[in-house]
Structure formats: C-alpha cells, structure tokens
Design an enzyme around this catalytic site. Structure first.
Site, PDB file in Angstrom:
ATOM      1  N   HIS A   1      -8.375  -3.973  12.630  1.00 21.11           N
ATOM      2  CA  HIS A   1      -7.801  -3.213  11.517  1.00 21.11           C
ATOM      3  C   HIS A   1      -8.575  -1.915  11.273  1.00 21.11           C
ATOM      4  O   HIS A   1      -7.981  -0.886  10.937  1.00 21.11           O
ATOM      5  CB  HIS A   1      -7.815  -4.087  10.263  1.00 21.11           C
ATOM      6  CG  HIS A   1      -7.226  -3.466   9.045  1.00 21.11           C
ATOM      7  ND1 HIS A   1      -6.041  -2.757   9.062  1.00 21.11           N
ATOM      8  CD2 HIS A   1      -7.660  -3.452   7.744  1.00 21.11           C
ATOM      9  CE1 HIS A   1      -5.770  -2.330   7.838  1.00 21.11           C
ATOM     10  NE2 HIS A   1      -6.736  -2.722   7.026  1.00 21.11           N
TER      11      HIS A   1
ATOM     12  N   TRP B   1       0.845  -1.186   0.000  1.00 20.60           N
ATOM     13  CA  TRP B   1       0.000   0.000   0.000  1.00 20.60           C
ATOM     14  C   TRP B   1       0.887   1.245   0.000  1.00 20.60           C
ATOM     15  O   TRP B   1       1.904   1.280   0.701  1.00 20.60           O
ATOM     16  CB  TRP B   1      -0.895   0.015   1.237  1.00 20.60           C
ATOM     17  CG  TRP B   1      -2.098  -0.865   1.122  1.00 20.60           C
ATOM     18  CD1 TRP B   1      -2.152  -2.209   1.340  1.00 20.60           C
ATOM     19  CD2 TRP B   1      -3.415  -0.456   0.752  1.00 20.60           C
ATOM     20  NE1 TRP B   1      -3.420  -2.664   1.129  1.00 20.60           N
ATOM     21  CE2 TRP B   1      -4.226  -1.608   0.773  1.00 20.60           C
ATOM     22  CE3 TRP B   1      -3.988   0.763   0.417  1.00 20.60           C
ATOM     23  CZ2 TRP B   1      -5.583  -1.573   0.467  1.00 20.60           C
ATOM     24  CZ3 TRP B   1      -5.341   0.805   0.114  1.00 20.60           C
ATOM     25  CH2 TRP B   1      -6.121  -0.350   0.135  1.00 20.60           C
TER      26      TRP B   1
ATOM     27  N   ASP C   1      -7.831  -9.859   7.274  1.00 21.18           N
ATOM     28  CA  ASP C   1      -8.057  -8.694   8.130  1.00 21.18           C
ATOM     29  C   ASP C   1      -8.763  -9.132   9.402  1.00 21.18           C
ATOM     30  O   ASP C   1      -9.685  -9.960   9.356  1.00 21.18           O
ATOM     31  CB  ASP C   1      -8.951  -7.661   7.434  1.00 21.18           C
ATOM     32  CG  ASP C   1      -8.237  -6.906   6.331  1.00 21.18           C
ATOM     33  OD1 ASP C   1      -7.002  -7.025   6.225  1.00 21.18           O
ATOM     34  OD2 ASP C   1      -8.927  -6.188   5.580  1.00 21.18           O
TER      35      ASP C   1
END
EC number: 3.5.1.9
Length: 209
Positions: free
Chosen positions: A60, A20, A56
C-alpha cells in the site's frame, strides 16, 4: 449477550459508506436478476480496498512491500486487548505507557473520535511513529484503530505505517469499538486471499475471553 457470543466490530458496507476523498465509491448492484438468469440473482461490487474495515499490506505504501497474499494470516486471529484512548489527539509512547501491554499480541485502540461511517472525518487522532519499537518490544504484532488511518489524514510520509511494518506490526483500520468494553477478547479479522492487492476488506469479530 453471552460471553461466548461473537461481536461484530466491522463497518457495514453499503452504498452510503464514506470513502477517502477522490477514491472509488462503494457500489453494490444486482447485475443479473433471477428473472433474467432463470435461476439466481448475481451481485456486482465496485469499491476501493480501503473502504470500511480493512487491513493494509506493505505494498500500500511501498512498491517493494508484501501484498496481502504474502501476509501471515495467524496475525489476524487470536487474543486481542481493547484500550480506551479517546481523550488523546495523538498516541505516542507516553500515552501508551499508562496501560499494561506486556504480552499483548493484538492491540485495538478506541479513539471514539468519529462514529459516523457515512461521513469521512475531517481530522483524526493519529499514531506517532515512535510507538512502533515500543509496541514491538511488548510483543504486539497487530494494531487496530477505529479511524481510516494510523497517520494524519493529510500526511504523505506515512511514518507510522512504515515504522509499524518495519517492526513487524500489521495494521487494521476502521474497526467499530464504541459498543464494546475495554478488555481482552478473541479476534478474527481475516483478509481475503487477494494475490496482488495492497489491502483487503475484513469482517472483524471479537468475543470476550
């Protein structure tokens, strides 16, 4: 390939893998060589939890949410169905109604939108939050996608993340599905036993049922 053989659907982790924007790059190095230690090589990994194929945890996106160690590991092992949604820019109830999903506990979506693990995508197909109650009624407990997120990349509300977990559906991201056919498989995608983490890398594998 024999029907009983396992198929890897994980992104290989190496120093070239995309992350990311602004997140911690993946790095592996031998921090102590066999020559230095006298017996073994010792490796060191630095990475973001959300690099490559990963799950996830609610922590998160929710400060009060469950962490990885609190998640039911049974969700990440068992029968799964792969369906092709590669013609869709977004996936809502209308798009999923064309598929037979009754009794499906684990659903993997092939978008085929981005096949280069070394380049972070500019745009991805995303899941509409409305699918959460729809899938929950079908019996789905885990949804997997072949992109970095179930929400749009620039989205801050993360409506799909929130709605999926509120309806008991766990999230698996960045699986690799271009080399496998639609159909029913056995899935193993176990997270690490991380006690404080908001997610975990996984080695996701499938074999035909």
């Amino acid at each position: 390939m024999k029907a009983s053989e396992w198929i890897d659907i994980s992104q290989p982790l190496n120093n070239e893998i995309a992350t990311w924007p602004g997140d911690t790059p993946f790095s592996y190095e031998v921090s102590c060589t066999k020559e230095q230690s006298g017996s073994v090589n010792i490796g060191k990994v630095t990475m973001s939890i959300h690099t490559g194929t990963h799950i996830d945890a609610p922590f998160h996106f929710d400060n009060d949410g469950k962490k990885v160690i609190d998640l039911d590991i049974h969700v990440y092992v068992g029968p799964a169905r792969i369906i092709d949604v590669s013609s869709m820019d977004s996936i809502g109830v209308k798009e999923l109604q064309q598929f037979n999903l009754e009794g499906v506990e684990r659903l993997l979506l092939r978008t085929s939108s981005h096949g280069n693990a070394q380049k972070f995508p500019d745009i991805i197909p995303f899941l509409c939050a409305e699918i959460a109650p729809f899938l929950s009624k079908k019996g789905v407990r885990l949804i997997g996608v072949d992109v970095p997120s179930v929400d749009p990349l620039d989205d801050k509300e993360l409506a799909a993340h929130h709605q999926l977990f509120q309806h008991g559906i766990h999230i698996l991201e960045n699986v690799v599905l271009d080399h496998v056919q639609d159909g029913d498989y056995e899935l193993i995608a176990l997270p690490l036993a991380l006690t404080e983490a908001d997610g975990s890398p996984v080695r996701a594998i499938i074999r035909p049922l």
